[in-house]
Design an enzyme around this catalytic site. Structure first.
Site, short mmCIF file in Angstrom:
data_model
loop_
_atom_site.label_atom_id
_atom_site.label_comp_id
_atom_site.label_asym_id
_atom_site.label_seq_id
_atom_site.Cartn_x
_atom_site.Cartn_y
_atom_site.Cartn_z
N PRO A 52 0.75 -1.13 -0.09
CA PRO A 52 0.11 0.06 0.10
C PRO A 52 0.97 0.97 0.15
O PRO A 52 0.28 2.27 -0.50
CB PRO A 52 -0.73 0.00 1.19
CG PRO A 52 -0.54 -1.41 1.77
CD PRO A 52 0.54 -2.11 1.38
N GLU B 151 -0.37 -9.09 7.40
CA GLU B 151 0.02 -7.79 7.68
C GLU B 151 1.08 -7.35 6.67
O GLU B 151 1.94 -6.34 6.72
CB GLU B 151 0.69 -7.69 9.16
CG GLU B 151 -0.31 -7.78 10.35
CD GLU B 151 -1.27 -6.78 10.04
OE1 GLU B 151 -0.81 -5.46 9.94
OE2 GLU B 151 -2.40 -7.07 10.28
N ARG C 183 -2.42 -5.50 -21.93
CA ARG C 183 -2.90 -4.96 -23.00
C ARG C 183 -2.08 -3.84 -23.87
O ARG C 183 -2.44 -3.52 -25.15
CB ARG C 183 -4.39 -4.21 -22.73
CG ARG C 183 -3.85 -2.84 -21.86
CD ARG C 183 -5.25 -2.25 -21.25
NE ARG C 183 -6.23 -1.94 -22.10
CZ ARG C 183 -5.98 -0.63 -22.70
NH1 ARG C 183 -4.93 0.16 -22.45
NH2 ARG C 183 -7.17 -0.23 -23.75
N ASP D 208 -6.00 6.18 -25.95
CA ASP D 208 -6.30 6.22 -24.56
C ASP D 208 -6.06 7.40 -23.60
O ASP D 208 -4.73 7.86 -24.02
CB ASP D 208 -5.51 4.84 -24.03
CG ASP D 208 -6.25 3.67 -24.17
OD1 ASP D 208 -7.39 3.68 -24.38
OD2 ASP D 208 -5.72 2.54 -23.89
N1 SAM Z 1 -0.07 -3.83 7.27
C1 SAM Z 1 0.07 -3.28 5.81
C2 SAM Z 1 0.07 -1.75 6.14
O1 SAM Z 1 0.42 -1.34 7.10
O2 SAM Z 1 -0.41 -0.96 5.25
C3 SAM Z 1 -1.35 -3.87 5.31
C4 SAM Z 1 -1.15 -5.06 4.79
S1 SAM Z 1 -2.46 -5.40 3.56
C5 SAM Z 1 -3.86 -5.69 4.77
C6 SAM Z 1 -2.20 -6.99 2.91
C7 SAM Z 1 -1.30 -7.04 1.71
O3 SAM Z 1 -2.33 -6.75 0.73
C8 SAM Z 1 -0.24 -5.83 1.60
O4 SAM Z 1 0.94 -6.64 2.17
C9 SAM Z 1 -0.07 -5.88 -0.03
O5 SAM Z 1 0.60 -7.01 -0.64
C10 SAM Z 1 -1.45 -5.95 -0.56
N2 SAM Z 1 -2.04 -4.47 -0.47
C11 SAM Z 1 -3.01 -4.08 0.29
N3 SAM Z 1 -3.28 -2.61 -0.24
C12 SAM Z 1 -2.66 -2.57 -1.20
C13 SAM Z 1 -2.50 -1.48 -2.15
N4 SAM Z 1 -3.11 -0.36 -2.22
N5 SAM Z 1 -1.70 -1.44 -3.38
C14 SAM Z 1 -0.85 -2.48 -3.40
N6 SAM Z 1 -0.92 -3.90 -2.59
C15 SAM Z 1 -1.92 -3.62 -1.68
#
Ligand code: SAM
Length: 249
Positions: free
Chosen positions: A88, A115, A152, A167
């Site tokens: 994230p 996590e 794509r 696009d």
């Molecule tokens: N503990 C993390 C934090 O503090 O932000 C959140 C973990 S999330 C519940 C679980 C997994 O989902 C992450 O390790 C990532 O691989 C994926 N993930 C969640 N949101 C994402 C996003 N906006 N972009 C990319 N991957 C995401």
């Protein structure tokens, strides 16, 4: 081009890789996608891939060993991949990143869960990528978003390559123009006269003006950046001035 995806939920990719444009790209061999179950790289009979975090706290963390073992296996089998970890807080995914990825031979996407992954996994990661400022339960949807945008762009995947040029974010980076199809009038709403004229040059000019209008209205910061970077022609700059004047009246 090849994608190797590492996940604890491989079934999530079944429909995505079977249907539509992506399904055709996969079945025709224009892109090769292998989805690996992280549990296949665990050592114990319960195929455990997560553990409690050191220092305490909520949730579970993906253990490093199965991820490193999967990376070694994939590297041995298909050659060293460019490794993307979904996070994230990663670099925000964009059309420019999709274009860059579409030129790579082999990308491995590690889908986080719980996590997230043990921090030591970052030693094999080339890029941490986010699809937006929100938190999902796992990296599988981000992996599909990344693959969809990249696949794509692979030559021959879209039936009509012309549609790529039109696009949003492509070429100069303007937003796309409005589209209409039959009927020419529906519930009192008419298709702009110019689109029915058959005059290709004027239609092209109208579309470019609409792209500029839409970008000024929806994403003014993109227009300012294009002006700053000197990416627009004199004619486009005059058009922008005209539209801005109209709006300030
Ligand atoms: N503990 C993390 C934090 O503090 O932000 C959140 C973990 S999330 C519940 C679980 C997994 O989902 C992450 O390790 C990532 O691989 C994926 N993930 C969640 N949101 C994402 C996003 N906006 N972009 C990319 N991957 C995401």
């Amino acid at each position: 081009m090849r994608f190797s995806v590492l996940t604890v939920l491989p079934g999530l990719f079944d429909c995505f890789l079977r249907e539509g444009v992506i399904g055709k790209a996969v079945s025709s061999g224009k892109v090769k996608v292998n989805v690996f179950n992280l549990r296949d790289f665990a050592f114990d009979k319960h195929r455990v891939v997560d553990d409690v975090p050191y220092g305490g706290g909520p949730g579970m963390v993906l253990k490093p060993e199965p991820i490193f073992r999967a990376y070694d296996h994939i590297s041995e089998r298909y050659g060293k991949p460019y490794v993307v970890l979904t996070e994230p807080w990663g670099e925000k995914f964009s059309q420019d990143m999709a274009l860059e990825f579409s030129k790579r031979e082999h990308i491995m996407i590690i889908c986080g869960r719980y996590e997230g992954v043990d921090e030591r996994v970052k030693s094999i990661v080339d890029r941490e990528v986010s699809i937006g400022d929100y938190v999902l339960t796992g990296g599988e949807l981000p992996a599909m978003v990344i693959m969809d945008a990249v696949i794509r762009l692979i030559p021959g995947v879209l039936g009509n390559e012309e549609s790529l040029r039109a696009d949003s974010f492509m070429g100069k980076g303007l937003l796309g123009y409005p589209n209409y199809t039959r009927p020419a009038e529906y519930r009192g709403m008419k298709v702009p006269e110019i689109l029915l004229s058959g005059h290709h040059k004027r239609i092209e000019e109208w579309r470019r003006e609409q792209s500029i209008r839409r970008t000024i209205e929806r994403r003014p910061e993109l227009i300012e950046k294009l002006i700053k970077d000197g990416k627009l022609s004199g004619e486009e700059l005059r058009l922008i001035e005209k539209i801005k004047k109209e709006k300030s009246v």
